[in-house]
Design a protein around this motif. Structure first.
Motif, PDB file in Angstrom:
ATOM      1  N   THR A 139      -8.082 -12.264  -2.164  1.00  0.00           N
ATOM      2  CA  THR A 139      -9.348 -11.541  -2.075  1.00  0.00           C
ATOM      3  C   THR A 139      -9.876 -11.413  -0.656  1.00  0.00           C
ATOM      4  O   THR A 139     -10.775 -10.605  -0.395  1.00  0.00           O
ATOM      5  N   GLY A 140      -9.351 -12.208   0.270  1.00  0.00           N
ATOM      6  CA  GLY A 140      -9.860 -12.176   1.634  1.00  0.00           C
ATOM      7  C   GLY A 140     -11.180 -12.883   1.825  1.00  0.00           C
ATOM      8  O   GLY A 140     -11.832 -12.724   2.857  1.00  0.00           O
ATOM      9  N   VAL A 141     -11.586 -13.689   0.839  1.00  0.00           N
ATOM     10  CA  VAL A 141     -12.827 -14.459   0.937  1.00  0.00           C
ATOM     11  C   VAL A 141     -12.484 -15.912   1.228  1.00  0.00           C
ATOM     12  O   VAL A 141     -11.664 -16.517   0.531  1.00  0.00           O
ATOM     13  N   HIS A 142     -13.101 -16.485   2.246  1.00  0.00           N
ATOM     14  CA  HIS A 142     -12.934 -17.906   2.518  1.00  0.00           C
ATOM     15  C   HIS A 142     -13.612 -18.696   1.398  1.00  0.00           C
ATOM     16  O   HIS A 142     -14.702 -18.338   0.944  1.00  0.00           O
ATOM     17  N   ILE A 143     -12.976 -19.785   0.976  1.00  0.00           N
ATOM     18  CA  ILE A 143     -13.528 -20.627  -0.086  1.00  0.00           C
ATOM     19  C   ILE A 143     -13.602 -22.057   0.411  1.00  0.00           C
ATOM     20  O   ILE A 143     -12.625 -22.601   0.939  1.00  0.00           O
ATOM     21  N   VAL A 144     -14.757 -22.675   0.245  1.00  0.00           N
ATOM     22  CA  VAL A 144     -14.957 -24.091   0.541  1.00  0.00           C
ATOM     23  C   VAL A 144     -15.073 -24.822  -0.786  1.00  0.00           C
ATOM     24  O   VAL A 144     -15.856 -24.426  -1.662  1.00  0.00           O
ATOM     25  N   ALA A 145     -14.274 -25.862  -0.983  1.00  0.00           N
ATOM     26  CA  ALA A 145     -14.278 -26.633  -2.225  1.00  0.00           C
ATOM     27  C   ALA A 145     -15.082 -27.917  -2.050  1.00  0.00           C
ATOM     28  O   ALA A 145     -15.377 -28.337  -0.926  1.00  0.00           O
ATOM     29  N   ASP A 171     -22.149 -17.077   0.687  1.00  0.00           N
ATOM     30  CA  ASP A 171     -22.789 -17.515  -0.555  1.00  0.00           C
ATOM     31  C   ASP A 171     -22.712 -19.039  -0.523  1.00  0.00           C
ATOM     32  O   ASP A 171     -21.659 -19.626  -0.765  1.00  0.00           O
ATOM     33  N   ALA A 172     -23.831 -19.682  -0.211  1.00  0.00           N
ATOM     34  CA  ALA A 172     -23.826 -21.103   0.134  1.00  0.00           C
ATOM     35  C   ALA A 172     -23.766 -22.040  -1.061  1.00  0.00           C
ATOM     36  O   ALA A 172     -23.627 -23.257  -0.879  1.00  0.00           O
ATOM     37  N   HIS A 173     -23.869 -21.523  -2.279  1.00  0.00           N
ATOM     38  CA  HIS A 173     -23.765 -22.374  -3.474  1.00  0.00           C
ATOM     39  C   HIS A 173     -23.363 -21.506  -4.658  1.00  0.00           C
ATOM     40  O   HIS A 173     -24.171 -20.718  -5.166  1.00  0.00           O
ATOM     41  N   ALA A 198     -11.444 -13.922  -9.576  1.00  0.00           N
ATOM     42  CA  ALA A 198     -10.955 -13.006  -8.549  1.00  0.00           C
ATOM     43  C   ALA A 198     -11.809 -11.744  -8.481  1.00  0.00           C
ATOM     44  O   ALA A 198     -12.101 -11.229  -7.392  1.00  0.00           O
ATOM     45  N   ALA A 199     -12.226 -11.242  -9.637  1.00  0.00           N
ATOM     46  CA  ALA A 199     -13.062 -10.038  -9.663  1.00  0.00           C
ATOM     47  C   ALA A 199     -14.400 -10.295  -8.983  1.00  0.00           C
ATOM     48  O   ALA A 199     -14.910  -9.429  -8.250  1.00  0.00           O
ATOM     49  N   GLU A 200     -14.985 -11.469  -9.219  1.00  0.00           N
ATOM     50  CA  GLU A 200     -16.245 -11.810  -8.558  1.00  0.00           C
ATOM     51  C   GLU A 200     -16.076 -11.861  -7.041  1.00  0.00           C
ATOM     52  O   GLU A 200     -16.906 -11.346  -6.283  1.00  0.00           O
ATOM     53  N   LEU A 201     -14.996 -12.487  -6.599  1.00  0.00           N
ATOM     54  CA  LEU A 201     -14.749 -12.591  -5.163  1.00  0.00           C
ATOM     55  C   LEU A 201     -14.532 -11.211  -4.541  1.00  0.00           C
ATOM     56  O   LEU A 201     -15.037 -10.926  -3.448  1.00  0.00           O
ATOM     57  N   ARG A 202     -13.778 -10.355  -5.210  1.00  0.00           N
ATOM     58  CA  ARG A 202     -13.545  -9.015  -4.662  1.00  0.00           C
ATOM     59  C   ARG A 202     -14.850  -8.221  -4.579  1.00  0.00           C
ATOM     60  O   ARG A 202     -15.104  -7.502  -3.594  1.00  0.00           O
ATOM     61  N   GLY A 219     -19.550  -7.031   1.682  1.00  0.00           N
ATOM     62  CA  GLY A 219     -19.658  -7.642   3.000  1.00  0.00           C
ATOM     63  C   GLY A 219     -19.597  -9.148   3.009  1.00  0.00           C
ATOM     64  O   GLY A 219     -19.796  -9.762   4.058  1.00  0.00           O
ATOM     65  N   GLY A 220     -19.318  -9.766   1.863  1.00  0.00           N
ATOM     66  CA  GLY A 220     -19.257 -11.226   1.796  1.00  0.00           C
ATOM     67  C   GLY A 220     -18.031 -11.782   2.491  1.00  0.00           C
ATOM     68  O   GLY A 220     -16.956 -11.173   2.461  1.00  0.00           O
ATOM     69  N   GLY A 221     -18.199 -12.937   3.105  1.00  0.00           N
ATOM     70  CA  GLY A 221     -17.104 -13.559   3.826  1.00  0.00           C
ATOM     71  C   GLY A 221     -16.668 -14.903   3.295  1.00  0.00           C
ATOM     72  O   GLY A 221     -15.482 -15.241   3.345  1.00  0.00           O
ATOM     73  N   THR A 222     -17.613 -15.704   2.779  1.00  0.00           N
ATOM     74  CA  THR A 222     -17.308 -17.077   2.360  1.00  0.00           C
ATOM     75  C   THR A 222     -18.106 -17.433   1.109  1.00  0.00           C
ATOM     76  O   THR A 222     -19.285 -17.089   0.998  1.00  0.00           O
TER      77      THR A 222
END
Length: 307
Positions: free
Chosen positions: A91-97, A31-33, A55-59, A65-68
């Motif tokens: 959540t196991g989702v990579h996050i870029v700040a 999710d690029a933005h 956290a719920a959104e990320l899960r 199938g989302g990764g980042t």
């Protein structure tokens, strides 16, 4: 639908996430933005400030199938950097700040008075030495042009980019002003077009500008399902088809751009994968979907970071 970079696909070295640098080929579906946390005086009562909701959104994104997720919330808008590593681990989702600065209307005078005072250095510190490091620089244009604030913040962003290699993500007001931004960042300030991500292009269905920006080498982010005040969904497929047919599928990024608490009760982050992904696969094919959700973000958000 799980994706990974194929052997031999060229990507730059690493994406800087809140848990550290990640080989770009490991981003997965991106999710690029989007925004996990956001606060603005323009949106009273609509702050994104609920950690459990984030956290719920990320899960939900991960389950599809989302990764980042790339959070474009810049300095001074409630980005809550300290919360992001825990969310990524849980959540196991990579996050870029993000570091950077938005339009002047999002800040009080205490922030704006310091715009010319060490702004570039603040961006660099966020990217290189902060306890939780940013992985991109977010700045913003105006409606069909650039004001003095935009020019100053973009100059600081360009300086920080040259010092770190970080990509620059640009809010285009209602999708306008793309070529003004590229003229400044790339023509005058020396940023390579491939290090610039132009946001909100779906809000202005000007295919000629989309094609010009893609030919220049910038990344084009089409981010967010339709809001009540700008119906973009049906135009999105026309815009992406035009870019793909012109040979510019390698410039396209997709994102959800959740900006208010009320939006969390609507499509949210999962919409990108639950609704948009299968529709795009049917319309433009699985290879296109894989490219825009995996291959393109792996290049757009990667850099050779200084050690």
């Amino acid at each position: 639908m799980g994706f990974a970079i194929r052997p031999g696909e060229r990507v730059m070295s690493a994406v800087r996430t809140v848990l550290g640098d990640l080989p770009a080929g490991e981003l997965g579906v991106c999710d690029a933005h989007d925004h996990l946390f956001l606060r603005s005086p323009l949106l009273p009562g609509q702050e994104l400030d609920d950690r459990d909701a984030a956290a719920a959104e990320l899960r939900a994104f991960r389950e599809l199938g989302g990764g980042t997720v790339v959070q474009w919330t810049p300095r001074g808008m409630g980005r809550r950097l300290a919360e992001l590593p825990g969310l990524a681990r849980e959540t196991g989702v990579h996050i870029v700040a993000a570091t950077g600065l938005h339009q002047a209307v999002h800040y009080g005078p205490d922030v704006l008075e310091r715009v010319d005072d060490g702004l570039m250095e603040s961006f660099i510190a966020d990217l290189t030495t902060a306890p939780v490091r940013a992985g991109l620089i977010k700045v913003a244009g105006g409606f069909h042009g650039l004001d003095d604030h935009a020019r100053r913040t973009m100059a600081a962003a360009a300086g920080a980019h040259h010092a770190t290699g970080a990509p620059i993500a640009v809010h285009l007001e209602l999708g306008t002003g793309a070529m003004d931004v590229l003229d400044l960042l790339c023509g005058q300030l020396g940023v390579a077009p491939g290090k610039v991500v132009l946001g909100h292009l779906g809000r202005c269905p000007d295919t000629r500008t989309h094609l010009r920006a893609a030919r220049a080498g910038a990344y084009l982010a089409f981010d967010g399902p339709s809001r009540a005040h700008h119906a973009t969904d049906w135009r999105l497929f026309d815009a992406l088809t035009a870019l793909a047919e012109a040979g510019h599928a390698d410039r396209v990024l997709l994102g959800g751009d959740t900006t208010t608490a009320a939006a969390r009760g609507g499509p949210g982050m999962p919409h990108l994968l639950r609704v948009l992904r299968p529709a795009l696969a049917e319309e433009l094919g699985e290879d296109f979907v894989r490219q825009v959700l995996v291959g393109n973000p792996a290049r757009a958000f990667a850099a050779d970071w200084p050690r």
